[in-house]
Scaffold this active site. Structure first.
Site, PDB file in Angstrom:
ATOM      1  CD  GLN C  77      -2.770  -1.284   2.449  1.00  0.00           C
ATOM      2  OE1 GLN C  77      -2.273  -0.684   3.459  1.00  0.00           O
ATOM      3  NE2 GLN C  77      -3.662  -2.207   2.356  1.00  0.00           N
ATOM      4  CD  GLU C  94      10.414  -4.403  -0.192  1.00  0.00           C
ATOM      5  OE1 GLU C  94       9.807  -3.329  -0.648  1.00  0.00           O
ATOM      6  OE2 GLU C  94       9.939  -5.512  -0.252  1.00  0.00           O
ATOM      7  CB  SER C  96      15.245  -8.856  -2.131  1.00  0.00           C
ATOM      8  OG  SER C  96      14.743 -10.033  -2.886  1.00  0.00           O
ATOM      9  NE  ARG C 194      -1.498   4.635   1.629  1.00  0.00           N
ATOM     10  CZ  ARG C 194      -2.482   4.073   0.744  1.00  0.00           C
ATOM     11  NH1 ARG C 194      -3.658   3.859   0.712  1.00  0.00           N
ATOM     12  NH2 ARG C 194      -1.803   3.887  -0.558  1.00  0.00           N
TER      13      ARG C 194
END
Lengths: 230, 230, 230, 230
Positions: C77, C94, C96, C194
């Site tokens: 999101q 990020e 993995s 959010r």
């Protein structure tokens, strides 16, 4: 519409377009495995809903490419929009005066086009000035521009590099040419800003041309956008 | 380093910085739950590896903010980089001549600074011209600029809107001020382009100032970048 | 604030920050050659004006860097916001699951945390379900996750590549770690979306942590933003 | 080419395209007031030059729109490219599992498609495993997925919100559908990364489909790009 003339020597031309009102509808309905081939009233309501609620990401799936020929001061305001905005689906390729590719041309307001300072604002313009005054400044600008061109050409003759010689040009009014490719979302955001009454009159004229092309190719989106403009 | 002077009246100032060489190391190692607090030789090798292989996304986690005061022709080349490049972690806020906030200033090359046309290229500059020629053009430019300013001020006196009156200014040499915020990745890409010998000499001088700040704050990244520049 | 705990095993950590409320004020006043060193009430009014009128480009000159540890469904999101939005001053690195760097961890709602379907909406959640039902599903999820991990490890033992073996993991609840660097403009836009009641509860919890850091470092901007949120 | 099938249930479909090889040529020659209507060998040489020298900004004036149906793990790698890269002329709209719009489908490798761990690398795959082993894991995955779907549906029956119920789905293999709009520059950069041998085999298959469409619509650019790929 082949080219839309703007100001004394400028224009806007639509080079290419990808998508239509339907592209927006189909992109917004990606969660459902359905492709519409023709718009109906339900699709128009969806477009109206998306724009009213500010859910404009589907508008990024349609693209437009324009060729623009405008004075540098207009290009500057256009660029600032592109750099300063968050709408980054924009490409820009522009001619450069660092080398000489075509003769320079300058925007010269007609005697009836000079505007006064606005009364209650630090920027923008007020009423049109009297033609007698306009006559004087149109003439003065033509002379000043001609003098700048002569000095520029004299510098080139003396072997000065074009990238330095251009210091002699009254560049705000000099025409430059560029290609602008932008998403439909970005185009509408540009129109929001540059069709507004506080935009400089010269760039408003360019925005009107961009607006005409946009309306012709995305009628349902354009209608909804106009309805919900602040 | 408070301000680095550039050209006759310009400067670059580092307003803020986020991160250090370590930021890059830690961002690149996000798959491992480890945070380094001090650089060691292994970290330097990692930085060297990332830059050599073009894995530069971790460089986007460091940011620099600059204040720049430069002639419009330099600003234009800088903007084109920002708009045309893909390095979008850039913010830009610039002063505008649409309203009058401070007196205009112009870049006037000294008699020894005029450059000739290059022999084998359509853009850029060649050798420096003789001072006798330089003298003539420095003087001519000073006069032409002064004349432009007088016409500009005369237009303002006649109530012409500043946004139109500026057509009288030889704008390529006029100083503008802006804030530029960019990621370390974007700054290095700017340096790649604007430190190069085919960049205009004036923007090279600004790039040298940006380079000095970058080297001071990110020594390991800067070293690796210099080693692998093409 | 070292780390703010979120959900059963997650957190948000502020890694770095560039700028302050003053950065915004000075960037917005670039047309005037003045630098403020301390905020006063006039600056607060300027910030309030900028945010009320939507002139948020000066907010792009401040940056924040966060480390986030969150279930993949939250990361998804968050990413969609970054990709779909126009606020591109964002960097993202990020971990993995294509190679194994640390043991996998999963988000398991407590028996009291399961929510019902909302009555009048296609997405989001309604009331909390009875604990008896919650008990059953917390237990079922723990078992199902454990079974997935066993199959995953069994696949690895049989020499299956980690990038394929992960097909056995119930990945929506699996924790991933990333660095997110964003401008203050982008952070506020993320919070707009959010913190809203139609956002999934899990990401709202992360947004609350991001909000706390933002408020602590940019109190005047945060106050103005809260006042003018729709 | 209507749809190119990929994996067991996926596909890529070209929804729209703006521009051609000529668009690139004309955008690159904006300094000259000339529009070509047909490609000749001089134009091909220009394209070859631009790509060889990395002057790829004219490639941003052509756009492609794709519809993709792929497992979530492929979508994740695709997104990371979009977020992590600097090529931001990308739009993305994706289906969401927060509400139920169509039945979930899962990628199940055939018995002959399971790959071993590579010997000398932390990520990627090595040789194909023996079918006997593949048989076992294909079956195990089918069972595990079925179990997950049953738990998911059972959770929905018990009135759990879909956004939480999906914690039961082995989401890495679950198909999602999205629209991706990107500039030609961005598409080629994606192909550079995802056609490479260190990319996961599943996303390579999608890249092959994207490559076929790109080659068909931009043959001269594609040829030059292939010649100069590292």
């Amino acid at each position: 519409m082949d080219r839309l003339q703007v100001l004394d020597k400028g224009y806007v031309r639509l080079v290419g377009v990808m998508g239509s009102d339907l592209t927006i509808v189909n992109s917004a309905r990606v969660s459902y495995d359905k492709q519409k081939a023709e718009m109906d009233s339900k699709d128009e309501r969806l477009i109206n809903f998306l724009i009213r609620e500010g859910h404009t990401s589907p508008l990024r799936h349609a693209s437009l490419q324009f060729e623009v020929y405008a004075p540098l001061m207009v290009a500057r305001q256009w660029w600032k929009y592109v750099v300063g905005s968050d709408h980054t689906m924009d490409a820009w390729n522009e001619s450069s005066r660092r080398y000489i590719s075509e003769d320079e041309q300058f925007y010269i307001p007609a005697p009836t086009e000079w505007r006064s300072k606005p009364e209650n604002s630090k920027q923008g313009s007020g009423e049109t000035l009297k033609t007698a005054i306009g006559n004087k400044f149109t003439k003065a600008l033509m002379q000043y521009v001609e003098e700048g061109e002569q000095l520029y050409n004299f510098a080139l003759l003396n072997d000065i590099a074009p990238e330095q010689a251009r210091l002699f040009l009254p560049a705000y009014g000099m025409y430059v040419r560029w290609y602008w490719t932008a998403s439909l979302q970005s185009v509408l955001h540009f129109l929001d800003q540059r069709l507004g009454h506080d935009a400089q009159a010269e760039i408003q004229d360019y925005a009107i041309a961009v607006d005409a092309y946009t309306k012709a190719h995305f009628p349902a989106v354009h209608k909804a956008w106009q309805e919900h403009r602040k």
